[in-house]
Enzyme design. Structure first.
Site, PDB file in Angstrom:
ATOM      1  N   GLU A  14      -6.495  -7.594  -1.412  1.00 49.43           N
ATOM      2  CA  GLU A  14      -7.227  -7.409  -0.153  1.00 49.43           C
ATOM      3  C   GLU A  14      -8.618  -6.879  -0.481  1.00 49.43           C
ATOM      4  OE1 GLU A  14      -5.370  -5.115   2.977  1.00 49.43           O
ATOM      5  OE2 GLU A  14      -3.354  -5.744   2.363  1.00 49.43           O
ATOM      6  N   GLU A  44       0.809  -1.231   0.000  1.00 54.24           N
ATOM      7  CA  GLU A  44       0.000   0.000   0.000  1.00 54.24           C
ATOM      8  C   GLU A  44       0.840   1.277   0.000  1.00 54.24           C
ATOM      9  OE1 GLU A  44      -2.921  -0.204   3.123  1.00 54.24           O
ATOM     10  OE2 GLU A  44      -4.233  -1.459   1.903  1.00 54.24           O
TER      11      GLU A  44
END
Length: 749
Positions: free
Chosen positions: A461, A380
């Protein structure tokens, strides 16, 4: 020949560190490895208690086997910033907490006793990935993986890399690259390579003279070898024997023949399409954090594969235990492995350490057939062109057989990897303000990537923090949790451009004060911290073929007043049956098929029992009283499963289940034990919060407290051996229930 023996027993732990520990053995706490520097409560603690230095000491006695040979300690993992001393001399230092390192002892060994001292520091050093920003998980201090004593000749095999080629052809080939340590001292020598099947039968061989630091041996024309697959994880052994004037060595590595390819049209394993259905995993357990050994690591792989029916796990957000990866190889569970990190990118020195992590990860794990993609981007993080050009270049140079991925949550991100890997939390963004609002399970690939060309695309995710759910939460929240998983999986199965999706996450985990529910727990899992299922776990399990196990799980506590307004409709039944017979009391019976209208793409859509299936008169039968529920699952018209839930649950008994009744005394072994409070029909009592007391006799201890509290009708603990063999008695008691006794045993072998 080499000797590699466990070096886990006989350590002395010191709560703190000073320079005298480098030269003088001191009394302290006797411990076995793996070890956590601080055992934490289950929840509501100060995570800074382990963020400081600690020391470990052990005396290594001289052995005649050391004479004229190379002696070292191999650390599978220590958190973090480890420094190793031998008799006061610094012999190794390793910043990273997740990859292995070797401490060479040879020149500093003395005849007699040798003091090994290890300093580790649990501080969140901003110079080490994943630190420098915030991270949504804990990095528990300690020598939390195994340590090995390695003794080899001066000339030895450093590592081998196996590459299978022509995997989908009728005859296959194999390349075995052998890297040699101290090759300049070898003189004349040879390398002999043997390929053997699981029964030890030799299939092929190759020999070559020793020449330089690396030698590659080829085996061609291999016929009749089986492919490693998720349903048939066929494994082979490659044995390499070194014979030289400077020393001899033998190293055996296990691997599998397989082809894994990410394409713009999805993922293919051995040439056939396979939709990835997976979960993310942290390597943490209650109380001891990372410090669990082989059995616990293997058990997690088994839960993912056999209970949740996943076909892939992502090692979020760091390389995980060799025991875990070895078992993924054995049972056929695919792996997405990535380097340590969480959002933050540090300075140039920090980035050099992250690049070194790429090398260490790949060189450690490149022979695992289960690993199908390398994660070479900090999870991320924002784009960082030069940094990620280098991580990708290095990964491809080290291992051209696997693609790279880089997990992001930003759209229009620069694609330097082979696969665009994306955390898509769009479902749930209806709670965000302004332009971010929406309720689309998964966004289209082109919208996310911003690219005009098709590229391989994988969801890494979803869900997680968008809808945290405790296993004992209100029934309607549980049903919404389930629905969100169903919607995302359905969307992934329905979009051929998506290789698959990996949910966040396998189980709840401890975290920093900045995240989670304030209790130092992120309740993001489909399992709780002790790996007990929430209802959403059955979304995964129900997608399996019925031949792999019948699933029929209603998403309900079956209580008239649990839901807002009352009643139990709509009732979701997670199942892989053809239809479900719904029986309310004795008067109302319906057979209902899976809801293909709402979930057309899932392998097995749930049965959704709602007002569509009842007339007004039938709905009136619910009346003022409350009746029991009976469900029957049918396949081909035959009843294959039956479940009864009562209208008047009464606390009836405790169920105590251990994953195994035999533990190993020869290593630090631990087994999980689950305690459930059940009613007269065998259903959990989700709102029973009674205390439970655990008593242990014999050579074992409970990890954590011996007085527990039922949460959502259940609790768990781990039972750990203490080093001696013998019977282990376990008693679990509670004021409301009769005590339960289990007989276990710690065995020497």
């Amino acid at each position: 020949m080499r000797s590699l023996t466990a070096f886990n027993d006989g350590w002395v732990f010191h709560d703190g560190f000073d320079d005298e520990l480098m030269t003088e053995p001191r009394p302290g706490q006797a411990v076995r490895l793996p070890h956590s520097a601080v055992e934490l409560p289950l929840a509501y603690f100060d995570e800074t208690v382990y963020q400081r230095p600690f020391g470990y000491q052990k005396v290594l006695a001289w052995s005649d086997a050391f004479e004229g040979r190379e002696v070292s300690l191999v650390f599978d993992g220590a958190m973090a910033d480890a420094v190793v001393y031998l008799n006061g001399e610094k012999v190794a230092a390793h910043l990273d907490g997740y990859t292995p390192f070797e401490a060479r002892l040879t020149e500093h060994l003395r005849r007699g006793g040798n003091l090994v001292t290890v300093r580790i520091d649990g501080s969140e050093n901003p110079g080490i990935p994943p630190f420098g920003g915030q991270i949504d998980y804990l990095t528990y201090a300690g020598i939390y993986r195994d340590v090995w004593l390695k003794v080899v000749d001066r000339v030895s095999i450093e590592r081998i890399k196996i590459e299978a080629r022509d995997v989908l052809a009728d005859t296959r080939s194999l390349s075995v690259r052998c890297e040699i340590r101290n090759a300049g001292d070898a003189g004349r020598g040879t390398l002999a390579t043997r390929l053997r099947d699981a029964d030890g039968r030799e299939i092929a061989r190759a020999d070559a003279p020793l020449a330089g630091d690396a030698v590659t041996l080829q085996m061609a024309g291999l016929a009749g070898v089986a492919l490693w697959d998720i349903d048939n994880p066929a494994l082979y052994d490659v044995e390499v024997v070194l014979d030289s004037l400077g020393g001899s060595d033998r190293l055996v590595t296990r691997f599998g023949f397989r082809s894994a390819e990410f394409t713009p049209d999805g993922f293919r394993l051995n040439g056939r399409p396979l939709k990835i259905r997976g979960l993310n995993r942290h390597q943490a357990w209650p109380h001891v954090g990372y410090a669990m050994g082989r059995r616990a690591q293997e058990r997690d792989a088994e839960i993912l594969k056999h209970e949740l029916k996943c076909n892939l796990v992502r090692t979020s957000h760091y390389p995980q235990s060799p025991w875990f990866l070895d078992h993924c190889d054995r049972i056929g569970l695919l792996v997405f492995e990535e380097i340590p990190g969480w959002q933050h990118i540090g300075d140039a020195a920090w980035q050099r350490e992250a690049i070194a992590n790429v090398r260490r990860m790949i060189e450690r794990d490149w022979n695992h057939p289960s690993i199908v993609i390398w994660g070479v981007r900090i999870n991320e993080s924002q784009d960082s062109h030069d940094f990620y050009v280098e991580t990708n270049r290095l990964a491809r140079a080290l291992d051209p057989t696997r693609p790279t991925g880089g997990v992001r949550y930003i759209t229009d991100s620069e694609l330097l990897e082979d696969v665009y890997t994306m955390n898509d939390f769009g479902l749930g963004s209806e709670e965000l303000p302004g332009a971010n609002r929406g309720r689309v399970p998964l966004r289209p690939r082109a919208e996310v990537t911003g690219l005009s060309r098709p590229v391989p695309y994988l969801i890494t995710e979803f869900n997680g923090h968008m809808f945290p759910t405790k296993r004992g939460d209100h029934e309607q929240r549980q049903a919404e949790h389930v629905t969100r998983y169903l919607q995302v999986l359905n969307a992934a199965y329905g979009d051929p451009e998506i290789a698959g999706c990996i949910g966040w996450c396998m189980f709840d985990y401890n975290t920093h004060k900045d995240f989670g529910s304030g209790d130092r727990i992120c309740h993001h899992g489909v399992l709780d911290m002790y790996r007990e299922p929430k209802f959403a776990a059955w979304v995964y399990a129900s997608q399996a073929d019925p031949a792999d196990g019948i699933v029929m799980k209603p998403v309900t506590y079956w209580a008239r007043g649990e839901r807002n307004i009352g009643g139990a409709l709509p009732l979701i039944v997670l199942t892989n049956c053809d239809e479900v017979e719904f029986r309310y009391g004795s008067a109302l019976v319906k057979r209902i098929a899976p809801d293909r209208e709402a979930y057309p793409h899932l392998p097995h859509a749930p049965v959704v029992i709602d007002h569509r299936h009842f007339s007004p008169d039938e709905l009136g039968l619910w009346g003022e009283s409350w009746a029991g529920l009976t469900l029957r699952g049918l396949i081909g018209g035959e009843v294959v499963a039956e479940l009864r839930m009562v209208a008047d649950p009464v606390a009836t008994r405790l169920e105590v289940v251990a994953d195994d009744h035999r533990l190993l005394a020869s290593e630090k072994d631990a087994v999980r034990v689950i305690v459930r409070a059940l009613d007269q029909a065998g259903s959990l009592l989700p709102f029973l919060h009674d205390p439970v007391t655990v008593r242990v006799t014999g050579p074992a201890r409970v990890i954590g407290p011996e007085v527990l509290t039922l949460t959502g009708g259940t609790t768990g603990f781990c039972l750990e051996t203490l080093g001696a063999a013998g019977p282990i008695g376990l008693e679990v008691s509670s004021p409301r229930f009769a005590s339960v006794h289990l007989a276990l045993e710690a065995v020497a072998g």
